[in-house]
Motif scaffolding. Sequence first.
Motif, PDB file in Angstrom:
ATOM      1  N   PRO A  78       0.822  -1.205   0.000  1.00 44.19           N
ATOM      2  CA  PRO A  78       0.000   0.000   0.000  1.00 44.19           C
ATOM      3  C   PRO A  78       0.859   1.259   0.000  1.00 44.19           C
ATOM      4  O   PRO A  78       2.035   1.241   0.366  1.00 44.19           O
ATOM      5  N   GLU A  79       0.260   2.377  -0.403  1.00 45.60           N
ATOM      6  CA  GLU A  79       0.972   3.646  -0.405  1.00 45.60           C
ATOM      7  C   GLU A  79       1.342   4.034   1.031  1.00 45.60           C
ATOM      8  O   GLU A  79       0.621   3.733   1.982  1.00 45.60           O
ATOM      9  N   THR A  80       2.482   4.715   1.154  1.00 49.63           N
ATOM     10  CA  THR A  80       2.960   5.134   2.467  1.00 49.63           C
ATOM     11  C   THR A  80       2.830   6.649   2.570  1.00 49.63           C
ATOM     12  O   THR A  80       3.621   7.384   1.965  1.00 49.63           O
ATOM     13  N   GLU A  92       1.381  -0.708   5.840  1.00 50.30           N
ATOM     14  CA  GLU A  92       2.160  -0.041   4.803  1.00 50.30           C
ATOM     15  C   GLU A  92       3.664  -0.093   5.071  1.00 50.30           C
ATOM     16  O   GLU A  92       4.471  -0.014   4.137  1.00 50.30           O
ATOM     17  N   TYR A  93       4.025  -0.213   6.343  1.00 48.93           N
ATOM     18  CA  TYR A  93       5.438  -0.155   6.730  1.00 48.93           C
ATOM     19  C   TYR A  93       5.943  -1.506   7.237  1.00 48.93           C
ATOM     20  O   TYR A  93       6.980  -1.582   7.878  1.00 48.93           O
ATOM     21  N   SER A 118       2.131  -4.477  11.411  1.00 49.70           N
ATOM     22  CA  SER A 118       0.777  -3.929  11.428  1.00 49.70           C
ATOM     23  C   SER A 118       0.109  -4.223  12.761  1.00 49.70           C
ATOM     24  O   SER A 118       0.538  -5.099  13.526  1.00 49.70           O
TER      25      SER A 118
END
Length: 316
Positions: free
Chosen positions: A2-4, A210-211, A214
């Motif tokens: 996913p976009e960060t 995303e990083y 989670s």
Amino acid sequence: MPETPHPLDPEVLAAQALMREAGVANGDILNPDLAAARAATARFQAFLNQGGPEVTSSEHHIDATPPLRLRLYRPAGAEGPLPVYLHIHGGGFGFGGLDTLDRWKREIAAEAGIAVAGLDYALAPEHPFPAAIGQVMAALRWLREDAAALGIDGDRLAIGGDSAGGNLALGALLRLRDAGAPMPRLGAIIYGMLSTRHDTSSHQRFGGGEYGLSTAKLERFWNNYLPDPALREAPEAAPLHADLADLPPLLLQAAALDPLLDDSLTLDQRLEAAEVPHALTVYEGVPHGFIAQTGFLSKARAARVELTAALLRALR
């Protein structure tokens, strides 16, 4: 991925590209095949462990329940009783072993000129709380009682851990304090997994996956480690809820893009209130687990240098 919305350091992005090219990725605790997830983590860690200094190492078996293995690293050519740093690896209490952070531990031993010990502690869900903390206490006793035979100085001892290992390191310090036992000279808590709370600001900002780490993964790790819900806020299992007075000096390191960031920030505040000497550094632009990537990230190397300097001050 996913976009960060919060930008990653360019070195992190470059390292991630190299990992994709090598076909390695950290194992996922949400994978129903736990053995496969652990095997993926082992391959990922082997990739990160490549390179680094050569040191001597030896493996030892410690009488504990369950039985415990420990690896002791020494700088090449070192003589005399060496100070020792016991590091407890992360992995949500469920992943990792003796080879976790192998390169990093070799680097600490070589740079600081001290012995570094790592544990292969029992993992959850097969061995839930309090198996791992009991093994950590056994390792601390062994390092002190067998110091002369090991060529180490049991009075010049430090303890630390990353993520779940930070929980175990802080928990061990609290147990030693409560028992009136000799304390290590320094504790290092690196992006510690210290509380089961998932309603914090850092979980809301960084817990979507995303990083890497989670909120959902952390919930699974905690459920495996603490199958009894009554323990989720017990100080002996989640040490952010403990009385923190009368601890030795602590070094706290945190990743800015980490759902566990608020655990470190809250620990910093509580240590300040308890008048415990400590320092906190938040490393910007990096996610949870970044210290393992000293081969790729300048901020991982900076965190290692900061820890090495703290160990030298405390132990020499």
